[in-house]
Design an enzyme around this catalytic site. Structure first.
Site, PDB file in Angstrom:
ATOM      1  N   GLY A 194       0.823  -1.211   0.000  1.00 52.63           N
ATOM      2  CA  GLY A 194       0.000   0.000   0.000  1.00 52.63           C
ATOM      3  C   GLY A 194       0.854   1.257   0.000  1.00 52.63           C
ATOM      4  N   ASN A 221      -4.111   3.091  -3.899  1.00 52.46           N
ATOM      5  CA  ASN A 221      -5.313   3.372  -3.096  1.00 52.46           C
ATOM      6  C   ASN A 221      -6.154   2.107  -3.042  1.00 52.46           C
ATOM      7  OD1 ASN A 221      -7.794   4.407  -2.009  1.00 52.46           O
ATOM      8  ND2 ASN A 221      -7.030   6.452  -2.568  1.00 52.46           N
ATOM      9  N   HIS A 231      -4.726  15.936   1.553  1.00 52.00           N
ATOM     10  CA  HIS A 231      -4.398  14.928   2.572  1.00 52.00           C
ATOM     11  C   HIS A 231      -4.029  15.611   3.881  1.00 52.00           C
ATOM     12  CE1 HIS A 231      -3.999  12.211  -0.908  1.00 52.00           C
ATOM     13  NE2 HIS A 231      -4.199  11.255  -0.036  1.00 52.00           N
ATOM     14  N   LYS A 242       1.476  13.615   5.711  1.00 55.42           N
ATOM     15  CA  LYS A 242       1.806  12.808   4.533  1.00 55.42           C
ATOM     16  C   LYS A 242       3.178  13.201   4.019  1.00 55.42           C
ATOM     17  CE  LYS A 242       0.020  11.303   0.080  1.00 55.42           C
ATOM     18  NZ  LYS A 242       0.384   9.910   0.397  1.00 55.42           N
TER      19      LYS A 242
END
Ligand SMILES: NC(=O)C1=CN([C@@H]2O[C@H](COP(=O)(O)OP(=O)(O)OC[C@H]3O[C@@H](n4cnc5c(N)ncnc54)[C@H](O)[C@@H]3O)[C@@H](O)[C@H]2O)C=CC1
Ligand SMILES: O=C(O)C1=N[C@H](C(=O)O)C[C@H](O)C1
EC number: 1.17.1.8
Length: 265
Positions: A98, A126, A154, A158
Site C-alpha cells: 500500500g 489506493n 491529505h 503525509k
C-alpha cells in the site's frame, strides 16, 4: 486455510488498521508486527485490541525467517518500500503493498525480482473502492473532455506529494488521451512539493490537519466542467480493498499494479 500475515509498518496509521482487520477477519492471522518505532511494549497494549500476542519486530527479514508467513502487507514509507519489497521477494513471500512513491521504473524492477522469486506482488496506491471508481469514471470522462487537472488533499503528516492516487489517476487519463510519457520528475518524499505534472495532467497537492484523504478530478470541455470527487472519511475505507488483495494473492501471477485489476467492471 488460514493465511498467516506480517504487517510491516504495523504501528503506523495504516498499519494499525491492518492489524485490526486481521484480528477481526476469519481466515487471517497476524503472525508478526514489524516497525522501526521502539515502543518497549507489546502490540495489544499499544493498539488496545485483543491482538494475538505478537512481538514488535524491528527487522522484516528476521520476522519472515521466524514466522514463514503466507504474505506481508507493507504500509511504511516511500523511502524504504523498495527495499522492503526486495526483502520479501528474496524470501519468496507474496506481498501486498500500500506504500506509495513507487514509480513505473520501480515496477519494472519489481517485475524482474518477482520472476526470480516465484512470488506475487499486489501494489495499490489506493485500496478504497470509491477511489478506484473515481479513477475509472475519470478514465471514461477523459474520452470526451480533453482537459483535466487533479486536486488531492491529505492530512499534514503525509510524506509524499503528489499522492500515489493522483499519479495513478493521471496515468489512467493519459492512457486514454495518449499523452506523452512524462512522469512526475521526482516524487517529493518530504513535505515540500505541492504537486507536479504527470503527462498532460497538472496535480495540486493540499496538506492540512483535519483532512484524511480526498481527491477531485476537474474536467473542462466546451462550455462545461465535470467534477469527480472521492473522500476517505477514515482509514477503514481502505480495509475492504486490503482484504480483497490478500484473498486474491492465490489467483494472480507476477505483479498487479492497481486494485482495479482485481475488480470486475
Ligand atoms: N494504498 C492505500 O490505500 C494507502 C496508502 N497509504 C500510504 O501508506 C504509507 C504509510 O502511510 P501511513 O500509515 O499514513 O504512514 P505512517 O507514518 O503513519 O506509518 C508508517 C509506519 O512505517 C514505519 N516504518 C518506517 N520505516 C520502516 C521500515 N524500514 N520498516 C518497518 N516500518 C517502518 C513507521 O515507523 C510508521 O509506523 C504512505 O506511503 C501512504 O501514502 C496510506 C493510506 C492508504
Ligand atoms: O498518505 C495517505 O494518507 C494516503 N496515501 C495514498 C496516496 O498517496 O494516494 C492513498 C490515500 O490517498 C491516502
Amino acid at each position: 486455510m488460514t493465511k498467516e500475515v506480517i504487517v510491516n509498518g504495523a504501528l503506523g496509521k495504516m498499519g494499525q488498521e491492518v492489524v485490526k482487520l486481521l484480528n477481526r477477519t476469519d481466515g487471517f492471522k497476524l503472525v508478526s508486527a514489524v516497525d522501526k518505532v521502539d515502543i518497549g511494549e507489546d502490540i495489544h497494549k499499544l493498539l488496545g485490541v485483543s491482538a494475538p500476542v505478537v512481538e514488535i519486530e524491528s527487522d522484516l527479514a528476521e520476522a519472515i525467517s521466524k514466522t514463514e508467513p503466507d504474505a506481508v502487507v507493507d504500509f511504511t514509507t516511500p523511502q524504504v518500500v523498495m527495499e522492503n519489497i526486495e526483502t520479501g521477494l528474496e524470501n519468496g513471500i507474496n506481498m501486498v503493498i500500500g506504500t506509495t512513491g513507487i514509480t513505473e521504473a520501480d515496477i519494472d524492477k519489481i517485475e524482474d525480482w518477482t520472476e526470480e522469486a516465484e512470488a506475487k506482488v499486489i501494489i495499490a496506491p489506493n485500496f478504497a473502492v470509491g477511489a478506484i471508481l473515481m479513477m475509472k469514471f475519470s478514465q471514461m470522462a477523459a474520452k470526451y473532455l480533453d482537459q483535466a487537472e487533479i486536486i488531492e488533499l491529505h492530512h499534514d503528516q503525509k510524506l509524499d506529494a503528489p499522492s500515489g492516487t493522483a499519479i495513478k489517476t493521471a496515468e489512467l487519463i493519459n492512457e486514454v488521451q495518449n499523452a506523452t510519457e512524462k512522469e512526475v520528475d521526482e516524487i517529493e518524499k518530504i513535505i515540500g512539493a505541492r504537486g507536479g505534472e504527470e503527462g498532460n495532467i497538472n496535480i495540486h497537492s493540499v496538506r492540512l490537519s483535519g483532512l484524511v484523504a480526498h481527491q477531485e478530478v476537474l474536467f473542462g470541455g466546451v462550455g462545461q466542467t465535470l467534477k469527480i470527487r472521492h473522500d476517505s472519511i477514515n482509514r477503514r475505507s481502505f480495509m475492504p480493498g486490503v482484504k480483497l488483495a490478500l484473498e486474491s494473492l492465490d489467483e494472480v501471477d507476477g505483479v498487479v499494479y492497481g486494485l482495479e485489476k482485481l475488480m470486475e467492471f
